[in-house]
Design an enzyme around this catalytic site. Structure first.
Site, PDB file in Angstrom:
ATOM      1  CB  CYS A 122      -3.635  -2.531   6.208  1.00 29.19           C
ATOM      2  SG  CYS A 122      -4.479  -2.496   4.633  1.00 29.19           S
ATOM      3  CG  ASP A 123      -4.024  -0.650   9.705  1.00 30.02           C
ATOM      4  OD1 ASP A 123      -2.835  -0.651   9.341  1.00 30.02           O
ATOM      5  OD2 ASP A 123      -4.856   0.171   9.295  1.00 30.02           O
TER       6      ASP A 123
ATOM      7  CB  CYS B   8      -7.284  -1.718   5.580  1.00 32.65           C
ATOM      8  SG  CYS B   8      -6.499  -3.105   4.738  1.00 32.65           S
TER       9      CYS B   8
END
Ligand code: NDP
Length: 327
Positions: A143-144, A140
């Site tokens: 997300c990261d 992701c």
């Protein structure tokens, strides 16, 4: 066949942000929800290190810690959170029948499906090792990606998701190397053109991942091989992003719930959480291949609980729609 059939007002399947948010709302509406956690309690977020984009956590929070907080919040309102895996359903009649661990039978007036989706990984031992260590493997970018600002990263995949994620990463990272296993993209022309025209994205066609390299703790590079020439080389990188698709966890609903061609649950009425079966609602990634964020999953979990509450109120004049969820 179980000896005793348990009857519940609201059964929630899945324990990610969608399931727990549905539980918080359902519990506060006196629906006495029972939530089954499934095989990965906490859902996909338990494989994420740091969550920095969920509103309300200015310092960020780890994925597992956030899921424990959501569970505690659902339990505070007396959600019955249980270990267990739903192995079979029968939504053909008026009663929604569900089996837990192939044994226990439950009849639920309402069901909220929050079973999520699972990111696909390559399955390489080295990839799984650094994924489990939280050492630089991610599925992701949204997300990261932030943790790799000004770093060099490698991303594998050639579909729309891969292009979207590569483009997202290109704005944060010094360089993104994209590994495409064939000599062309699967992505739409416009998405592929966008990555081709981005200066700090290098695309390696006919290229497969041999091994994710690391120092035992974190990723330091990726060994790749050209599948035409068989030549291998190492690419230095601190992050390895896998964007080869997701699989919605909806197999048990086949035959009862309308699914699209890739297995995602179809909303019966856009703008609601309703499925084609009355009294069965869906929230989170099981119906979302576009946004796939914890916050959007939580939002649809709230919708599903409110829709379930209204469904019960319409069916049973003694069940009153609560006011607590509207404060
Ligand atoms: P897709 O299934 O479309 O693409 C998966 C990609 O991963 C393919 O290019 C495939 O390669 C590659 N792949 C699969 N396995 C491997 C492997 N083992 N090694 C290397 N590469 C591999 O998944 P997406 O998640 O990209 O998209 C899913 C759906 O969501 C699609 O319908 C897409 O259009 C849609 N979507 C739309 C978006 C938008 O419109 N904004 C954004 C994101 C998704 P190969 O091509 O060789 O099979």
């Amino acid at each position: 066949m179980s000896d005793t059939i348990e009857k519940v007002k609201c059964l929630i399947i899945g324990s990610g942000p969608a399931g727990y948010t549905a539980a918080i709302y359902a519990a506060r509406a006196n629906m006495k929800p029972v939530l089954y956690q499934g095989t990965q309690p906490g859902g996909q977020l338990t494989t994420t290190n740091e969550v920095e984009n969920f509103p309300g956590y200015p310092e960020g929070i780890t994925g597992p810690a956030m899921m424990m907080e959501l569970q505690a919040q659902a339990e505070r309102f007396e959600t019955d959170v249980r270990d267990g895996w739903i192995t079979k359903v029968d939504f053909s009649g008026d009663v929604h029948k569900v089996w837990v661990n192939e044994e226990k039978e439950i009849h639920a007036e309402t069901v909220i499906i929050s079973t999520g989706a699972s990111a696909k990984y390559l399955g390489l031992e080295s990839e799984q090792k650094y994924l489990k260590l939280g050492g630089g493997v991610s599925a992701c970018a949204v997300c990261d990606g932030f943790f790799y600002r000004n770093h060099e990263v490698v991303l594998v995949g050639a579909g729309d998701s891969a292009c979207e994620e590569a483009h997202y990463l290109s704005k944060l990272c010094k360089k993104v190397t994209m590994l495409v296993r064939r000599d062309e993209f699967r992505a739409s022309k416009i998405m592929a053109a966008r990555v081709k025209n981005t200066e700090n994205i290098e695309i390696l066609f006919n290229t497969e991942t041999e091994e994710v390299l690391g120092d035992g703790q974190v990723v330091t590079g990726v060994r790749v091989k050209n599948n035409k020439t068989n030549e291998a080389h190492d690419i230095p990188a601190t992050g390895f992003f896998v964007a080869i698709g997701h699989k919605p966890n909806t197999d048990i609903f086949k035959g009862f719930i309308d699914l699209d061609e890739t297995g995602y649950i179809k909303y019966a009425k856009p703008g609601t959480s309703k499925t084609n079966v009355d009294g069965v609602f869906v929230s989170g990634d099981a119906a979302d291949h576009v946004y796939r964020q914890a916050i959007t999953a939580a939002g649809t979990g709230c919708m599903a609980a409110l829709d379930a509450e209204r469904y019960l109120a319409a069916k049973d004049s003694t069940f009153e729609v609560s006011t607590s969820n509207y404060n």
